[in-house]
Scaffold this motif. Sequence first.
Motif, PDB file in Angstrom:
ATOM      1  N   LEU A   4     -64.096   0.425 -57.403  1.00 56.98           N
ATOM      2  CA  LEU A   4     -65.382  -0.143 -57.014  1.00 56.98           C
ATOM      3  C   LEU A   4     -65.212  -1.419 -56.198  1.00 56.98           C
ATOM      4  N   VAL A   5     -64.227  -2.245 -56.563  1.00 58.04           N
ATOM      5  CA  VAL A   5     -64.000  -3.509 -55.869  1.00 58.04           C
ATOM      6  C   VAL A   5     -63.250  -3.286 -54.559  1.00 58.04           C
ATOM      7  N   ASP A   6     -62.165  -2.506 -54.600  1.00 56.81           N
ATOM      8  CA  ASP A   6     -61.321  -2.328 -53.419  1.00 56.81           C
ATOM      9  C   ASP A   6     -61.997  -1.535 -52.308  1.00 56.81           C
ATOM     10  N   VAL A   7     -62.678  -0.472 -52.668  1.00 56.17           N
ATOM     11  CA  VAL A   7     -63.278   0.426 -51.677  1.00 56.17           C
ATOM     12  C   VAL A   7     -64.740   0.084 -51.428  1.00 56.17           C
ATOM     13  N   SER A   8     -65.398  -0.452 -52.434  1.00 53.64           N
ATOM     14  CA  SER A   8     -66.818  -0.771 -52.381  1.00 53.64           C
ATOM     15  C   SER A   8     -67.661   0.426 -51.929  1.00 53.64           C
ATOM     16  N   PRO A   9     -67.499   1.560 -52.644  1.00 53.02           N
ATOM     17  CA  PRO A   9     -68.276   2.746 -52.276  1.00 53.02           C
ATOM     18  C   PRO A   9     -69.760   2.514 -52.556  1.00 53.02           C
ATOM     19  N   SER A  10     -70.588   3.183 -51.789  1.00 52.28           N
ATOM     20  CA  SER A  10     -72.027   3.091 -52.022  1.00 52.28           C
ATOM     21  C   SER A  10     -72.352   3.719 -53.377  1.00 52.28           C
ATOM     22  N   ALA A  11     -73.497   3.382 -53.913  1.00 48.34           N
ATOM     23  CA  ALA A  11     -73.924   3.987 -55.181  1.00 48.34           C
ATOM     24  C   ALA A  11     -74.012   5.499 -55.037  1.00 48.34           C
ATOM     25  N   GLU A  12     -74.465   5.956 -53.891  1.00 52.09           N
ATOM     26  CA  GLU A  12     -74.572   7.397 -53.656  1.00 52.09           C
ATOM     27  C   GLU A  12     -73.201   8.060 -53.699  1.00 52.09           C
ATOM     28  N   LEU A  13     -72.192   7.405 -53.121  1.00 55.66           N
ATOM     29  CA  LEU A  13     -70.839   7.962 -53.144  1.00 55.66           C
ATOM     30  C   LEU A  13     -70.285   7.982 -54.567  1.00 55.66           C
ATOM     31  N   VAL A  14     -70.546   6.940 -55.336  1.00 54.30           N
ATOM     32  CA  VAL A  14     -70.097   6.900 -56.726  1.00 54.30           C
ATOM     33  C   VAL A  14     -70.732   8.048 -57.513  1.00 54.30           C
ATOM     34  N   LEU A  15     -72.035   8.223 -57.346  1.00 51.56           N
ATOM     35  CA  LEU A  15     -72.735   9.304 -58.032  1.00 51.56           C
ATOM     36  C   LEU A  15     -72.175  10.661 -57.618  1.00 51.56           C
ATOM     37  N   GLN A  16     -71.919  10.845 -56.338  1.00 50.90           N
ATOM     38  CA  GLN A  16     -71.368  12.114 -55.864  1.00 50.90           C
ATOM     39  C   GLN A  16     -69.972  12.345 -56.424  1.00 50.90           C
ATOM     40  N   GLN A  17     -69.165  11.291 -56.488  1.00 50.40           N
ATOM     41  CA  GLN A  17     -67.809  11.404 -57.037  1.00 50.40           C
ATOM     42  C   GLN A  17     -67.873  11.821 -58.509  1.00 50.40           C
ATOM     43  N   MET A  18     -68.800  11.238 -59.255  1.00 52.76           N
ATOM     44  CA  MET A  18     -68.957  11.582 -60.670  1.00 52.76           C
ATOM     45  C   MET A  18     -69.419  13.036 -60.823  1.00 52.76           C
ATOM     46  N   ARG A  19     -70.348  13.436 -59.982  1.00 49.07           N
ATOM     47  CA  ARG A  19     -70.864  14.813 -60.063  1.00 49.07           C
ATOM     48  C   ARG A  19     -69.811  15.823 -59.621  1.00 49.07           C
ATOM     49  N   ASP A  20     -69.019  15.470 -58.622  1.00 45.61           N
ATOM     50  CA  ASP A  20     -67.930  16.353 -58.189  1.00 45.61           C
ATOM     51  C   ASP A  20     -66.873  16.493 -59.280  1.00 45.61           C
ATOM     52  N   ALA A  21     -66.552  15.383 -59.946  1.00 47.18           N
ATOM     53  CA  ALA A  21     -65.580  15.432 -61.054  1.00 47.18           C
ATOM     54  C   ALA A  21     -66.122  16.309 -62.178  1.00 47.18           C
ATOM     55  N   ALA A  22     -67.408  16.201 -62.462  1.00 48.45           N
ATOM     56  CA  ALA A  22     -68.024  17.044 -63.495  1.00 48.45           C
ATOM     57  C   ALA A  22     -67.960  18.511 -63.092  1.00 48.45           C
ATOM     58  N   ALA A  23     -68.224  18.802 -61.833  1.00 50.00           N
ATOM     59  CA  ALA A  23     -68.172  20.187 -61.359  1.00 50.00           C
ATOM     60  C   ALA A  23     -66.765  20.754 -61.489  1.00 50.00           C
ATOM     61  N   SER A  24     -65.765  19.919 -61.252  1.00 46.92           N
ATOM     62  CA  SER A  24     -64.385  20.408 -61.371  1.00 46.92           C
ATOM     63  C   SER A  24     -64.035  20.730 -62.823  1.00 46.92           C
ATOM     64  N   LEU A  25     -64.690  20.058 -63.760  1.00 47.51           N
ATOM     65  CA  LEU A  25     -64.455  20.326 -65.179  1.00 47.51           C
ATOM     66  C   LEU A  25     -65.187  21.566 -65.663  1.00 47.51           C
ATOM     67  N   SER A  26     -66.275  21.905 -65.010  1.00 50.87           N
ATOM     68  CA  SER A  26     -67.088  23.015 -65.484  1.00 50.87           C
ATOM     69  C   SER A  26     -66.876  24.292 -64.683  1.00 50.87           C
ATOM     70  N   SER A  27     -65.986  24.246 -63.689  1.00 52.17           N
ATOM     71  CA  SER A  27     -65.705  25.430 -62.880  1.00 52.17           C
ATOM     72  C   SER A  27     -64.343  26.000 -63.253  1.00 52.17           C
ATOM     73  N   PRO A  28     -64.256  27.306 -63.387  1.00 50.50           N
ATOM     74  CA  PRO A  28     -62.948  27.912 -63.622  1.00 50.50           C
ATOM     75  C   PRO A  28     -62.002  27.591 -62.468  1.00 50.50           C
ATOM     76  N   ALA A  29     -60.721  27.518 -62.746  1.00 47.73           N
ATOM     77  CA  ALA A  29     -59.717  27.176 -61.739  1.00 47.73           C
ATOM     78  C   ALA A  29     -59.784  28.114 -60.543  1.00 47.73           C
ATOM     79  N   GLU A  30     -60.093  29.382 -60.775  1.00 48.62           N
ATOM     80  CA  GLU A  30     -60.156  30.337 -59.671  1.00 48.62           C
ATOM     81  C   GLU A  30     -61.261  29.966 -58.697  1.00 48.62           C
ATOM     82  N   GLN A  31     -62.397  29.469 -59.215  1.00 49.12           N
ATOM     83  CA  GLN A  31     -63.506  29.085 -58.356  1.00 49.12           C
ATOM     84  C   GLN A  31     -63.140  27.843 -57.554  1.00 49.12           C
ATOM     85  N   ILE A  32     -62.446  26.916 -58.166  1.00 47.50           N
ATOM     86  CA  ILE A  32     -62.051  25.690 -57.476  1.00 47.50           C
ATOM     87  C   ILE A  32     -61.107  26.050 -56.331  1.00 47.50           C
ATOM     88  N   GLY A  33     -60.113  26.898 -56.608  1.00 49.57           N
ATOM     89  CA  GLY A  33     -59.157  27.296 -55.581  1.00 49.57           C
ATOM     90  C   GLY A  33     -59.810  28.070 -54.461  1.00 49.57           C
TER      91      GLY A  33
END
Length: 140
Positions: free
Chosen positions: A108-137
Motif C-alpha cells: 500500500l505504501v510502496d505502490v500506492s494503488p488506488s482503492a479500486e485496484l486494492v478491491l480488485q486485487q482482493m476479489r481476484d485473489a478470492a476468485a483464485s481460491l474459489s476456482s478449480p485449478a483447471e479453470q485458472i489454467g
Amino acid sequence: MTTVALAGPLTEAETLLTAADLIDRWGLCRDNYEGADESLCPAGAVAVALGYEANVWSAPTEAWEETGAYDLGFAALYALVESIGRWDMGPDDDWDGEALANYVAFWLVDVSPSAELVLQQMRDAAASLSSPAEQIGASA
C-alpha cells in the motif's frame, strides 16, 4: 468499530470478498489496520470480516487462535499476498499473520494503488481460491 455479525463459517474466498466489501463501504486505510474514520486496510478488513478487531494481527488473542479464525484469516491474507507477487515468498520463510499484514502494508505504501485496484486485487485473489485449478489454467 462494530464487528461484523457472521451468518456462519466463511471460506477463505468469502472472507476476502467480505473484507473487500467492508473496504468498499468504509474506505481504504493505508497506514494502519483501521483509520479514525473507520476505514480499513485489507488485513484489518479480513479480521473484521471474521468478527474480530482490525488490529488483532499485532496482538492475537486466544479466541482468535483457538476458534480457527486466525488460520482462516491467515489463509485469506496469504492468498492476497501471493496474488500481489511483488516479493519472494519462499516456502521456508517463517510467515505469520502479522508478517502477511505488514507485506500488504508495504504494498500500500510502496505502490500506492488506488482503492479500486486494492478491491480488485482482493476479489481476484478470492476468485483464485474459489476456482478449480483447471479453470485458472484455462483462463490464463
